[in-house]
Design a protein around this motif. Structure first.
Motif: not given
Length: 203
Positions: A46-50, A95-97, A149-153
């Motif tokens: 949820r925090l990462l919006g996945m 797959i990358r996520q 996703l990397w930006e959010r991480m």
């Protein structure tokens, strides 16, 4: 292996059934396992919006405390479909996520039985009870990553992780998430030094 059970809800809201996992935090057969890791995985998703990890909450049933995880219908596991994750273009992003998420949480137990797929690009990740150890190693080789996703991480800090996950993980486990994220950053930088950024950070 962790002997989850399936429970049915009456009325069937917000879902018809759920996976019920009673795994008090501890080591079993050499592996760290905890029902709290299931909830932490959902909260981090949820925090990462996945939107790839099913909702999981803590509940008590018949004097047992565990994780109630929403049963996902309409999808089959990769194992049921022959054991190989689809390789067509629309599966590249999920797959990358998945690989990035497993690196972040140190998930040693990703296998064909806990990857659920539906329509092209629709992937659901289940079974995270062995994740969130304090091991600093990355589970997967870092080559190409999902840029968003990397930006959010990169926005993750011990403070915002503690707010989101502190009820489920101790300080050492949270610190290890940050350490693994930083290790991912080093590997991504190495890849970008070898080849163009556009070949490493993929939309």
């Amino acid at each position: 292996v962790t002997r989850p059970r399936r429970a049915y809800l009456t009325p069937n809201e917000p879902a018809a059934s759920l996976v019920w996992k009673v795994l008090p935090p501890g080591r079993r057969n050499g592996y760290w396992e905890s029902y709290k890791s299931e909830i932490a995985a959902y909260e981090l998703d949820r925090l990462l919006g996945m939107r790839m990890v099913p909702p999981a909450v803590e509940r008590q049933i018949d004097n047992e405390t565990g994780a109630a995880v929403m049963w996902v219908s309409g999808r089959k596991s990769v194992k049921e479909l022959g054991g190989k994750v689809p390789s067509s273009a629309e599966w590249g992003k999920p797959i990358r996520q998945m690989q990035m998420f497993d690196n972040l949480i140190r998930n040693i137990d990703r296998n064909a039985g806990n990857i659920l797929i539906g329509q092209p690009g629709d992937m659901i990740l289940i079974d995270h009870s062995r994740a969130f150890t304090t091991d600093k190693k990355l589970q997967n080789k870092v080559e190409r990553v999902h840029a968003g996703l990397w930006e959010r991480m990169q926005t993750l800090t011990r403070e915002n992780l503690t707010r989101a996950l502190g009820q489920w993980l101790d300080e050492d486990a949270i610190a290890a998430i940050v350490t693994r994220r930083d290790a991912m950053a080093i590997e991504i930088k190495k890849q970008m030094e070898k080849k163009a950024q556009a070949l490493v950070l993929i939309p």
